[in-house]
Design a protein around this motif. Structure first.
Motif, short mmCIF file in Angstrom:
data_model
loop_
_atom_site.label_atom_id
_atom_site.label_comp_id
_atom_site.label_asym_id
_atom_site.label_seq_id
_atom_site.Cartn_x
_atom_site.Cartn_y
_atom_site.Cartn_z
N LEU A 112 0.94 -1.10 0.12
CA LEU A 112 -0.07 0.00 -0.07
C LEU A 112 0.68 1.25 -0.02
O LEU A 112 0.43 2.14 -0.55
N GLY A 113 2.22 1.13 0.53
CA GLY A 113 2.87 2.12 0.75
C GLY A 113 3.42 2.71 -0.80
O GLY A 113 3.48 3.76 -1.25
N TYR A 114 3.60 1.48 -1.70
CA TYR A 114 3.74 1.87 -3.04
C TYR A 114 2.68 2.71 -3.82
O TYR A 114 3.02 3.49 -4.69
N SER A 115 1.47 2.08 -3.61
CA SER A 115 0.32 2.63 -4.19
C SER A 115 0.22 4.31 -3.78
O SER A 115 -0.19 5.04 -4.62
N TYR A 116 0.51 4.64 -2.41
CA TYR A 116 0.15 6.12 -1.85
C TYR A 116 1.27 6.80 -2.23
O TYR A 116 0.96 7.83 -2.58
N GLN A 117 2.50 6.13 -2.42
CA GLN A 117 3.71 6.92 -3.26
C GLN A 117 3.19 7.38 -4.79
O GLN A 117 3.46 8.40 -5.09
#
Length: 508
Positions: A112-117
């Motif tokens: 999810l960190g990748y997505s929000y980045q």
């Protein structure tokens, strides 16, 4: 008197200090979170992104269309908005980007960190793009770094801003490719595949704005186009980055009568009505209402003569006088009475095809310019037909048969010379973004000279009065609090004069 003031201040301070914990306890909702999570922050960022671009409620929804000359306006208090006068820009939407950083920090898992980045990069680019398109050089590399002690950010050159934004979009595509579907997304419901497409289409939009920089090795325009076209891009109008309105509270079309009391003032420009008539383009019947005279006389509402525009470049008295004759069309009533309206798109499959048509015509990509051009028109008509069904005369509905006959008409078939091709492509993009993609019509005119907007020096409030403005001036807050950096940027770009006619880097 002084003694009373001192006692009062001391008393207030004591109350604040002594009652602080009790006050917070009383005013804290035990059922509500006090810490923003990534999903909540994503929602706020996307809402901000789709309103700060110039898409507010009621008449604010259409004020950008004054500058693009889609409509005229008969409310005297707003007449300055009609005559090419731009105010100071605002960087308030850039300040909102602090929440993009917080959104990434709050991501609960690595995926999810990748997505929000990825989303953070996309929102940043949309925000910085809107800012640099208005003024030129802007704070970019040092923006939103107050927590790091940078309170007066330097101004990056517009070239460096564009190169940075292109790099951010490359990174966003990579991040979404390895991310997971995420919460808080009001546009694509957290679908990472859709966001990859949007990132790449946005990059195509940035690249076509750099067409004058084809020989700049740093820009490397043709290679960048080629790289983007290896990735996912929009495949139909279903992929559009758009706000879909509804009949629910706080989700209604921003111009509908239920939340807008200014519908009496809109008048459609003869600029676009005359063009649609010359092309026998049925989109006329979807964007305009028949004139009051035609309606009262019981005229055929499918007749071209039942629709008439007004010159939006006249002075206010002339516009009001022309409207008073009853021979000027207002907006189609679907914009006012259809509570759910039509979706408002900020990136679209339609525009993407016109971008690719222009890029192919200019030799920036391989491919057939005519095919992209036709698909842009076809999808534009399909979008309008879908959302105007029941609001146009039955004989003027845009059927598949009509659309193909339109594409084959001599007035529409793509010409052989480059100048004529560019004029046709940009005109069709202009028609497509009617009341859509805020300020796009003006930015395209500024970039290409198409459409050739009429200028009346007797009413034009720009200086000089025989030209359209080229840019907004810098925010007054910047000239007040970041004077050294903004002054350097103004000197670097515009010989020290922060005025409307400065020619920014992308236009040179």
């Amino acid at each position: 008197m002084k003694k009373i003031i001192i006692i009062s201040i001391a008393l207030v301070s004591a109350l604040i200090m002594g009652g602080c914990s009790e006050f917070e306890q009383i005013n804290t909702n035990p059922d509500d979170t006090t810490i923003g999570n990534s999903g909540m922050l994503a929602t706020g960022l996307l809402r901000s992104m789709t309103t700060c671009a110039g898409n507010g409620n009621n008449k604010n929804f259409v004020t950008d269309d004054f500058l693009s000359k889609y409509i005229a306006w008969t409310e005297s208090s707003d007449i300055d908005l009609l005559f090419n006068k731009l105010n100071n820009a605002s960087f308030s939407d850039i300040a909102n980007l602090i929440n993009a950083t917080k959104m990434v920090e709050a991501a609960p898992t690595e995926e999810l960190g990748y997505s929000y980045q990825g989303l953070a990069h996309f929102v940043r680019v949309m925000t910085f793009f809107n800012a640099t398109m208005r003024v030129g050089d802007i704070p970019y590399s040092e923006a939103i770094k107050g927590e790091e002690g940078i309170y007066f950010p330097k101004y990056d050159t517009q070239k460096d801003v564009f190169l940075g934004m292109l790099d951010e979009l490359d990174k966003a595509d990579e991040l979404f490719a390895k991310g997971a579907d995420f919460s808080g997304d009001i546009l694509y419901d957290g679908d990472c595949d859709m966001w990859r497409k949007a990132c790449n289409v946005l990059q195509l939009k940035l690249l076509i704005n750099l067409y004058k920089k084809t020989d700049d090795a740093d820009v490397n325009l043709k290679a960048r186009f080629a790289n983007v076209l290896k990735r996912p891009i929009f495949e139909s109008i279903d992929d559009n980055l758009q706000v879909v309105w509804s009949e629910k509270a706080n989700q209604k079309f921003p111009y509908t009568r239920e939340i807008n009391s200014f519908t009496a003032y809109d008048q459609v420009s003869d600029f676009i009505i005359n063009k649609l008539k010359s092309l026998n383009d049925y989109r006329l019947f979807a964007i305009a209402n028949a004139t009051p005279n035609a309606i009262s006389a019981g005229a055929d509402l499918a007749a071209w003569d039942s629709y008439n525009g007004v010159d939006p470049c006249q002075n206010s008295a002339a516009i009001q006088q022309a409207t008073a004759t009853g021979n000027v069309s207002g907006l189609n009533l679907r914009y006012e009475d259809k509570v759910g309206g039509e979706p408002t798109f900020f990136l679209s499959y339609q525009e993407m095809n016109f971008i690719l048509a222009e890029a192919a015509a200019r030799g920036l990509i391989t491919g057939n310019a005519a095919d992209y051009y036709k698909e842009g028109i076809r999808s534009s008509m399909q979008f309008t037909a879908t959302h105007s069904k029941g609001w146009v005369p039955e004989s003027r509905e845009m059927t598949a048969e009509y659309i193909e006959s339109y594409l084959a008409s001599p007035e529409v078939v793509l010409a052989s010379s480059l100048d004529a091709q560019i004029e046709q492509i940009i005109w069709q993009k202009y028609i497509t973004t009617f009341l859509q993609t805020p300020y796009n019509g003006f930015f395209e005119y500024r970039r290409t000279g198409v459409p050739a907007i009429k200028i009346d020096p007797s009413s034009n409030k720009n200086d000089p009065s025989d030209k359209m403005p080229l840019r907004w001036m810098y925010p007054t807050a910047e000239t007040s609090y970041n004077m050294e950096n903004v002054s350097e940027a103004i000197k670097r770009q515009y010989n020290g004069s922060d005025d409307y006619m400065g020619v920014m880097w992308i236009l040179k």
